[in-house]
Write a protein that holds these residues in place. Structure first.
Motif, PDB file in Angstrom:
ATOM      1  N   ALA A 136       0.846  -1.207   0.000  1.00  0.00           N
ATOM      2  CA  ALA A 136       0.000   0.000   0.000  1.00  0.00           C
ATOM      3  C   ALA A 136       0.878   1.252   0.000  1.00  0.00           C
ATOM      4  CB  ALA A 136      -0.917  -0.001   1.219  1.00  0.00           C
ATOM      5  N   PHE A 137       1.966   1.186   0.731  1.00  0.00           N
ATOM      6  CA  PHE A 137       2.880   2.333   0.805  1.00  0.00           C
ATOM      7  C   PHE A 137       3.529   2.608  -0.557  1.00  0.00           C
ATOM      8  CE2 PHE A 137       7.137   4.115   1.748  1.00  0.00           C
ATOM      9  CZ  PHE A 137       6.728   5.286   2.353  1.00  0.00           C
ATOM     10  N   VAL A 138       3.948   1.519  -1.239  1.00  0.00           N
ATOM     11  CA  VAL A 138       4.558   1.676  -2.568  1.00  0.00           C
ATOM     12  C   VAL A 138       3.563   2.342  -3.520  1.00  0.00           C
ATOM     13  CG1 VAL A 138       5.358   0.381  -4.599  1.00  0.00           C
ATOM     14  CG2 VAL A 138       6.181  -0.238  -2.325  1.00  0.00           C
ATOM     15  N   ARG A 139       2.274   1.974  -3.378  1.00  0.00           N
ATOM     16  CA  ARG A 139       1.256   2.482  -4.302  1.00  0.00           C
ATOM     17  C   ARG A 139       0.660   3.811  -3.838  1.00  0.00           C
ATOM     18  NH1 ARG A 139      -2.895  -1.968  -5.898  1.00  0.00           N
ATOM     19  NH2 ARG A 139      -3.172  -0.509  -7.614  1.00  0.00           N
ATOM     20  N   SER A 140       1.093   4.294  -2.665  1.00  0.00           N
ATOM     21  CA  SER A 140       0.553   5.554  -2.153  1.00  0.00           C
ATOM     22  C   SER A 140       1.158   6.730  -2.905  1.00  0.00           C
ATOM     23  CB  SER A 140       0.888   5.673  -0.660  1.00  0.00           C
ATOM     24  OG  SER A 140       2.273   5.933  -0.508  1.00  0.00           O
ATOM     25  N   GLU A 141       0.639   7.915  -2.596  1.00  0.00           N
ATOM     26  CA  GLU A 141       1.139   9.115  -3.248  1.00  0.00           C
ATOM     27  C   GLU A 141       2.617   9.324  -2.930  1.00  0.00           C
ATOM     28  OE1 GLU A 141      -0.780  13.403  -3.074  1.00  0.00           O
ATOM     29  OE2 GLU A 141      -2.211  11.795  -3.501  1.00  0.00           O
ATOM     30  N   GLN A 142       2.945   9.072  -1.640  1.00  0.00           N
ATOM     31  CA  GLN A 142       4.336   9.232  -1.209  1.00  0.00           C
ATOM     32  C   GLN A 142       5.261   8.287  -1.979  1.00  0.00           C
ATOM     33  OE1 GLN A 142       4.666   8.723   3.014  1.00  0.00           O
ATOM     34  NE2 GLN A 142       6.837   9.255   3.056  1.00  0.00           N
ATOM     35  N   GLY A 143       4.770   7.054  -2.155  1.00  0.00           N
ATOM     36  CA  GLY A 143       5.556   6.075  -2.901  1.00  0.00           C
ATOM     37  C   GLY A 143       5.714   6.480  -4.357  1.00  0.00           C
ATOM     38  N   ALA A 144       4.614   6.932  -4.943  1.00  0.00           N
ATOM     39  CA  ALA A 144       4.649   7.330  -6.351  1.00  0.00           C
ATOM     40  C   ALA A 144       5.638   8.464  -6.574  1.00  0.00           C
ATOM     41  CB  ALA A 144       3.243   7.749  -6.802  1.00  0.00           C
ATOM     42  N   LYS A 145       5.758   9.332  -5.561  1.00  0.00           N
ATOM     43  CA  LYS A 145       6.678  10.462  -5.679  1.00  0.00           C
ATOM     44  C   LYS A 145       8.120   9.962  -5.775  1.00  0.00           C
ATOM     45  CE  LYS A 145       7.736  14.762  -3.292  1.00  0.00           C
ATOM     46  NZ  LYS A 145       8.644  14.422  -2.205  1.00  0.00           N
ATOM     47  N   VAL A 146       8.474   9.046  -4.874  1.00  0.00           N
ATOM     48  CA  VAL A 146       9.838   8.480  -4.886  1.00  0.00           C
ATOM     49  C   VAL A 146      10.104   7.794  -6.221  1.00  0.00           C
ATOM     50  CG1 VAL A 146      11.328   6.726  -3.837  1.00  0.00           C
ATOM     51  CG2 VAL A 146       9.930   8.205  -2.387  1.00  0.00           C
ATOM     52  N   LEU A 147       9.113   7.036  -6.684  1.00  0.00           N
ATOM     53  CA  LEU A 147       9.309   6.264  -7.908  1.00  0.00           C
ATOM     54  C   LEU A 147       9.419   7.159  -9.142  1.00  0.00           C
ATOM     55  CD1 LEU A 147       6.870   3.410  -6.949  1.00  0.00           C
ATOM     56  CD2 LEU A 147       9.277   3.079  -7.520  1.00  0.00           C
ATOM     57  N   SER A 148       8.595   8.233  -9.183  1.00  0.00           N
ATOM     58  CA  SER A 148       8.688   9.091 -10.367  1.00  0.00           C
ATOM     59  C   SER A 148       9.964   9.925 -10.332  1.00  0.00           C
ATOM     60  CB  SER A 148       7.446   9.974 -10.517  1.00  0.00           C
ATOM     61  OG  SER A 148       7.345  10.842  -9.417  1.00  0.00           O
ATOM     62  N   GLU A 149      10.443  10.236  -9.130  1.00  0.00           N
ATOM     63  CA  GLU A 149      11.730  10.924  -9.044  1.00  0.00           C
ATOM     64  C   GLU A 149      12.858  10.044  -9.570  1.00  0.00           C
ATOM     65  OE1 GLU A 149      12.221  12.231  -5.008  1.00  0.00           O
ATOM     66  OE2 GLU A 149      10.821  13.895  -5.313  1.00  0.00           O
ATOM     67  N   ALA A 150      12.681   8.739  -9.429  1.00  0.00           N
ATOM     68  CA  ALA A 150      13.706   7.813  -9.918  1.00  0.00           C
ATOM     69  C   ALA A 150      13.616   7.636 -11.432  1.00  0.00           C
ATOM     70  CB  ALA A 150      13.560   6.467  -9.225  1.00  0.00           C
ATOM     71  N   GLY A 151      12.572   8.193 -12.045  1.00  0.00           N
ATOM     72  CA  GLY A 151      12.446   8.115 -13.502  1.00  0.00           C
ATOM     73  C   GLY A 151      11.377   7.158 -13.984  1.00  0.00           C
ATOM     74  N   PHE A 152      10.655   6.543 -13.049  1.00  0.00           N
ATOM     75  CA  PHE A 152       9.569   5.650 -13.459  1.00  0.00           C
ATOM     76  C   PHE A 152       8.363   6.453 -13.937  1.00  0.00           C
ATOM     77  CE2 PHE A 152      11.843   2.686 -10.626  1.00  0.00           C
ATOM     78  CZ  PHE A 152      11.895   1.579 -11.446  1.00  0.00           C
ATOM     79  N   LEU A 153       7.565   5.842 -14.814  1.00  0.00           N
ATOM     80  CA  LEU A 153       6.328   6.472 -15.271  1.00  0.00           C
ATOM     81  C   LEU A 153       5.192   5.925 -14.427  1.00  0.00           C
ATOM     82  CD1 LEU A 153       6.884   5.705 -19.052  1.00  0.00           C
ATOM     83  CD2 LEU A 153       7.503   7.821 -17.862  1.00  0.00           C
TER      84      LEU A 153
END
Lengths: 273, 275
Positions: free
Chosen positions: B256-273
Motif C-alpha cells: 500500500a505504501f509503494v502504491r501511495s502518493e508518497q511512494g509514487a513520488k519516490v518512484l517518479s523521481e527515480a524516472g519511473f512512469l
C-alpha cells in the motif's frame, strides 16, 4: 598395486567397529554432500533428455566449455609448474606472502575475481588499456577472456598440487644431477619433471575440472554470448530462468563429465608418493 | 570408561547436528537475502496499527535504488518493522519464489515474470501494476561514439551489451529492435539490467540498452540517449503479496505504501512512469 598390501594391513589394525562419534558425523557429512546430486538425478526429465542434449545450443556450450577448460589447463601448466618449482625449491624474501597470493583465487569469490580481471585486463583496465592501444587486443567478451578467467581460478589448484609433490620429492636427485654437470634447468627438465609427473597430472586434472565448472569470473569478465563466451555453467544459469528442464539436463552433463574426471584421478592421486 | 565415551558421543552428535542446522539456516537465509527474516517473529495477523518484524521483498534489479529508499521511509513510518530486500533478475527471483524461498512481496519488471509466480499459485490475489519503465541507451560519459539513435548501435566497431532475452530488459530491448527493424549483435547478453549497465560504467562496452531509471541512478557514470522506439516497449511493473508470506500484515502495508502518493513520488523521481 603396491599400495594394496599396505591398505590391507591397515585394515587389520582396525578390526574393532568404527567408533560412533566418528561414524555418525561421517555419515551425515556423506549424506549432506550426496543429497543435492541425488536431487538432480531424481528430478531429471529423462524422457526429454535426448532432445535436450542434442539441441545445437547445448553442444555449442559443451564444446566451448571443453575447449576453454583445456586451453586454461595448458596455460596453468606453462605458468603454474615453474611457479610451483619457485615456491618449493628456492628461498627468497616474501616467499610466504607470494604463496598466499598464489592461493588467493582459491578463497576469493569468483565474481570478485571477475571484477578484478575486468579492472586489470579490461579495455579500460590498468594493463588492458595498453593491450588495447598497442596491440588492439581486448580480452573481455572474447573466448580468450573465458580462458583467462578460467586459468585465473584454476591455477592455484595446479600450483598447490605440484608444490606439494615437489616438497615430497627428494631434492638430492637434482643435486646429484647438478654435481654431475647438468645445469639447474637441465636437472629440472630431465630429473625433477619425470619425478613429479604424477603430481602434475593430478594438479592438471583438478585445474581442468575447476575450469570446466567456472561461472562467476567468466560471466563477469567474459560476458555471455552463445558460441563465443557462453560456457556450460552460464548456459545452465540462463536456462534456469526460462526452461528449468533444460537447466537440469545441462547440469547432468556437467556432473557426469566432472565425476568421470575426478573418479579417474582418484587412484592416481592416492599412489602419488 | 563407557560413560565419558557415551557423553562425548552425544556431544559430538549434537555438535554435528548443530553445525548442519546452522549451515542449512545460512543457506536458506541466503535465498531470502534477509538473515533476520526467519528468526523474527512473524506478525501475520497483526492489524495495521502494530506492524512488526521483517518484510522480505523480492524485487527486480531495476527497482534497487527506489525500493531501498521506500524501505527506509516505510521503516521510519512504522517503527519496529524492517524491510529486507532481495534484488535480482525478475526471472531468477520468480524461480526462487516458486521453489519455496520465504518472501512476503514480489515486485517484477514484467507481467511475464509475474505470471510465473501466479501460475504456480504462489501469489495472494491479483498483481497490481504500480509503475512503468521505458528504455534508454546508456553510453560512456561524453558519448565518444556519438550515439544518437538505436540504429547507431548497429554500426560496426560498436560494442554493445544487451540484457539476455530471458530477463525483462532484454525482452523489451528485443521488442524495440524488432519494432525498428534492426538487427543487433551484442558482445554479451547480460543476466540482469544492472550488470549490463556496469559494463558501460567500466567502459568495457560503448553502450547498452537499459531502463531510464538505471541511467538516472548511475548519473555521472553514464549518459542516457533517448530513442523513440522505446515507446513501443514500455515495461509494466506488477507487485503482489505472496501466498506463503511469513509477515503478510506488514507486507500488505508495504505494498500500500509503494502504491501511495508518497511512494509514487519516490518512484517518479527515480524516472519511473506512473501507470
Amino acid at each position: 598395486m603396491e599400495s594394496r598390501p599396505r591398505r590391507a594391513g591397515r585394515r587389520q589394525g582396525h578390526r574393532s567397529p568404527v567408533p560412533l562419534p566418528l561414524l555418525l558425523p561421517a555419515l551425515l557429512g556423506l549424506v549432506f554432500l550426496v543429497l543435492p546430486l541425488a536431487g538432480l538425478l531424481v528430478r531429471t526429465p529423462w524422457s526429454e533428455l535426448p532432445a535436450q542434449l542434442t539441441s545445437p545450443g547445448v553442444w555449442q556450450a559443451l564444446r566451448l566449455s571443453l575447449i576453454c577448460a583445456t586451453l586454461a589447463t595448458a596455460v596453468t601448466l606453462v605458468l603454474g609448474v615453474p611457479l610451483a618449482w619457485l615456491l618449493a625449491r628456492t628461498e627468497f624474501p616474501g616467499r610466504r606472502l607470494v604463496r598466499a597470493l598464489v592461493t588467493l583465487p582459491l578463497v576469493l569469490p569468483p565474481v570478485v575475481g571477475g571484477v578484478a580481471l575486468l579492472l586489470a585486463l579490461g579495455r579500460n583496465g590498468i594493463a588492458g588499456r595498453w593491450l588495447d592501444q598497442w596491440f588492439g587486443v581486448t580480452l573481455p567478451f572474447t573466448t580468450a577472456g573465458v580462458v583467462v578467467a578460467e586459468a585465473f581460478v584454476a591455477m592455484p589448484f595446479l600450483v598447490i598440487s605440484v608444490e606439494g609433490t615437489l616438497r615430497a620429492a627428494d631434492p638430492r636427485y637434482e643435486e646429484a644431477a647438478t654435481t654431475l654437470g647438468a645445469s639447474r634447468f637441465t636437472a629440472f627438465r630431465r630429473v625433477t619433471l619425470p619425478l613429479i609427473a604424477p603430481g602434475i597430472a593430478a594438479g592438471a586434472v583438478l585445474a581442468w575440472a575447476r575450469a570446466l565448472g567456472e561461472f562467476g569470473a567468466t560471466i563477469t569478465f567474459a560476458g555471455n554470448f552463445p558460441g563465443r563466451t557462453q560456457t556450460m555453467p552460464l548456459a545452465v544459469y540462463l536456462a534456469l530462468q526460462s526452461d528449468p528442464a533444460a537447466a537440469i539436463a545441462l547440469s547432468l552433463v556437467l556432473l557426469a563429465v566432472s565425476i568421470a574426471v575426478l573418479a579417474g584421478l582418484r587412484d592416481r592421486w592416492m599412489t602419488t608418493p | 570408561m563407557t560413560r565419558p565415551t557415551h557423553r562425548r558421543t552425544l556431544q559430538l552428535a549434537v555438535g554435528g547436528t548443530a553445525v548442519l542446522l546452522a549451515l542449512s539456516a545460512c543457506s536458506s537465509s541466503d535465498d531470502s537475502a534477509g538473515a533476520s527474516a526467519s528468526s523474527s517473529p512473524s506478525a501475520g495477523t497483526s492489524s495495521a496499527g502494530d506492524l512488526k518484524g521483517t518484510v522480505t521483498v523480492f524485487a527486480a534489479a531495476s527497482l534497487k535504488e527506489s525500493f531501498t529508499e521506500l524501505g527506509k521511509e516505510f521503516e521510519a513510518a512504522h517503527p519496529g518493522t524492517k524491510v529486507s530486500f532481495n534484488f535480482g533478475g525478475s526471472d531468477a527471483l520468480a524461480a526462487s519464489i516458486t521453489s519455496g524461498a520465504p518472501a512476503d512481496v514480489f515486485a517484477a519488471a514484467s507481467p511475464k515474470t509475474m505470471q510465473i509466480v501466479t501460475d504456480a499459485n504462489d501469489a495472494a490475489g491479483e498483481p497490481a501494476t504500480f509503475v512503468r519503465n521505458q528504455l534508454e541507451i546508456a553510453v560512456v560519459p561524453g558519448n565518444p561514439k556519438d550515439v544518437a539513435s538505436l540504429k547507431d548501435l548497429t554500426k560496426s566497431g560498436m560494442k554493445v551489451a544487451l540484457c539476455a532475452k530471458e530477463v525483462p530488459c532484454g525482452a523489451a530491448a528485443q521488442k524495440a529492435l524488432d519494432g525498428a527493424g534492426l538487427k543487433l549483435t551484442p558482445v554479451s547478453y547480460e543476466q540482469d539490467v544492472k550488470s549490463a549497465l556496469t559494463k558501460v560504467e567500466l567502459k568495457e562496452v560503448d553502450a547498452s540498452v537499459v531502463y531510464k531509471t538505471d541511467v538516472k541512478a548511475a548519473a555521472g557514470k553514464v549518459e542516457g540517449v533517448e530513442f523513440p522506439e522505446s515507446a513501443g516497449a514500455v515495461n509494466d511493473y506488477p507487485i503482489v503479496l505472496l501466498k506463503d508470506a511469513p509477515n503478510a500484515g506488514a507486507a500488505e502495508a508495504f505494498i500500500a505504501f509503494v502504491r501511495s502518493e508518497q511512494g509514487a513520488k519516490v518512484l517518479s523521481e527515480a524516472g519511473f512512469l506512473n501507470p
